[in-house]
Design an enzyme around this catalytic site. Structure first.
Site, mmCIF file in Angstrom:
data_model
loop_
_atom_site.group_PDB
_atom_site.id
_atom_site.type_symbol
_atom_site.label_atom_id
_atom_site.label_comp_id
_atom_site.label_asym_id
_atom_site.label_seq_id
_atom_site.Cartn_x
_atom_site.Cartn_y
_atom_site.Cartn_z
ATOM 1 N N SER A 246 0.839 -1.207 0.000
ATOM 2 C CA SER A 246 0.000 0.000 0.000
ATOM 3 C C SER A 246 0.873 1.256 0.000
ATOM 4 C CB SER A 246 -0.970 -0.044 1.194
ATOM 5 O OG SER A 246 -1.895 1.011 1.133
ATOM 6 N N HIS B 121 -8.553 1.656 -1.007
ATOM 7 C CA HIS B 121 -8.330 0.745 -2.138
ATOM 8 C C HIS B 121 -9.637 0.232 -2.729
ATOM 9 C CE1 HIS B 121 -4.188 1.080 -1.108
ATOM 10 N NE2 HIS B 121 -4.402 0.595 0.098
#
Length: 302
Positions: free
Chosen positions: A87, A187
Site C-alpha cells: 500500500s 483501495h
C-alpha cells in the site's frame, strides 16, 4: 537473493521515530521533510499518541519517513535484487529504488494521505480483516455482501472494505471478522476522489527508472520503468492491494531473504506464514542494524 520490503498503514506505533533520529543526520532530514510538507514529523514520530498517528493524513507520511530513515541507517539497498512495499509502502519502495527522491516521496505521500482522508470523509465506510477460512469461500462472501477484497494479504488474511452495515453482517464460514480502526474504505471506489489530485502532483515530479526491480501491488509484476511505477502507485489508491501476489513473486524470483524496514513486523509475519522458505528480518529499531547488515550480506548480491 535479497529483497527489501516496506510496510503500509496500520504499522505505526507511538514514538517509533525517536530511536532513528538520535542520529543527527536523520534528524536533520526529518526536519527538512517536515518543513517541505508542512507537517511536524518529529512531533508525530516522537510525542504524538496512538489516536493522533492513526489519522490517515498523519499516518501515511510518518510510515514512509520511518522506512526511509531506517533504510538510510542500514545502507544496504544496493545489495537488494528487488524492493516491494505494501500500500503506502510502495512510495517508500519507489524512493529506495531511486524512482523518486526521498523529498519527492514525502511530498507524494503527504498529498496521498490528505486526499484519501478527504475522500474517506465524503461517505461512511470502513474495513474489516477476515482471518482464516477457505480463500474462495471468503472472497465469495465478500462479493455477495457488496464489499470489496481491498487487501488480499495471503496467509489467510483478506481485508474487506465498503459499506459499514454490510461489514457488520459479514460472516464467512470458518473465518473470523475483525473490524479495523480506519476511517474509510481504502483501495476501493470510495477513494476515487483522491486519485486525480494525487495524479496531478505525481505528473509534476521528476521520475527515474528503478535501479532494481520493484514488485507492484497491482499484480506482483516486477517493474523498472519509473513512470509506470508511479502511475501504478496512483492507480492503487482506489484499487485492491494484492500482497499475496507480491509474496508469490518473491518466491518465484528465488529470493532467499527479506528485510522489512521500519515500522517493521507486519509483512515479515505474513511472509513467515505464506512463504516460510524465505528468511525474514524485521528492522524495528537501530538495535537491529548490526544483525540486519549481516543478514543482507548473507543474502545480498545479484
Amino acid at each position: 537473493m535479497l529483497a527489501i520490503i516496506a510496510p503500509g498503514q496500520g504499522a505505526q506505533t507511538p514514538g517509533m521515530l525517536a530511536p532513528w533520529i538520535e542520529n543527527e543526520e536523520n534528524k536533520a532530514l526529518l526536519t527538512q521533510w517536515s518543513d517541505a510538507i508542512d507537517l511536524d514529523l518529529i512531533h508525530l514520530g516522537v510525542h504524538a499518541d496512538a489516536d493522533e498517528i492513526k489519522d490517515t493524513a498523519n499516518a501515511q507520511p510518518l510510515i514512509v519517513a520511518a522506512g526511509l530513515l531506517s533504510a538510510r541507517s542500514l545502507g544496504v539497498t544496493d545489495k537488494a535484487s528487488y524492493i516491494a512495499g505494501h500500500s503506502v509502502g510502495e512510495i517508500t519502495a519507489a524512493a529506495l529504488a531511486g524512482v523518486l527522491t526521498p523529498l519527492d516521496a514525502m511530498k507524494l505521500v503527504r498529498a496521498r494521505g490528505l486526499e484519501m482522508a478527504r475522500a474517506a470523509a465524503l461517505a461512511p465506510a470502513g474495513m474489516s480483516a477476515v482471518l482464516g477460512g477457505e480463500r474462495e469461500v471468503v472472497l465469495a462472501a465478500i462479493a455477495q455482501a457488496g464489499l470489496v477484497a481491498a487487501n488480499d494479504n495471503g496467509a489467510g488474511q483478506i481485508v474487506a472494505a465498503g459499506d459499514l452495515s454490510a461489514l457488520a453482517t459479514l460472516a464467512p464460514e470458518g473465518a473470523r471478522v475483525r473490524p479495523l480502526a480506519v476511517a474509510g474504505a481504502f483501495h476501493t471506489s470510495y477513494m476515487e476522489p483522491a486519485v486525480e489530485p494525487v495524479r496531478a502532483l505525481a505528473a509534476s515530479l521528476i521520475v527515474s527508472d528503478a535501479k532494481v526491480g520493484v514488485l507492484s501491488n497491482k499484480d506482483g509484476a516486477v517493474i523498472t520503468s519509473g513512470r509506470e511505477i508511479v502511475d501504478r502507485i496512483v492507480h492503487q489508491i482506489s484499487h485492491p492491494v494484492r500482497w499475496d501476489l507480491c509474496m508469490e513473486s518473491l518466491l518465484k524470483l528465488t529470493v532467499t531473504g527479506v528485510i522489512e524496514v521500519a515500522p517493521a513486523g507486519t509483512l515479515v509475519g505474513l511472509i513467515k506464514r505464506a512463504t516460510p522458505a524465505i528468511e525474514q528480518l524485521a528492522l524495528k529499531s537501530p538495535a537491529e542494524l548490526e544483525g540486519a547488515s549481516a543478514f543482507a550480506n548473507s543474502h545480498g548480491g545479484k
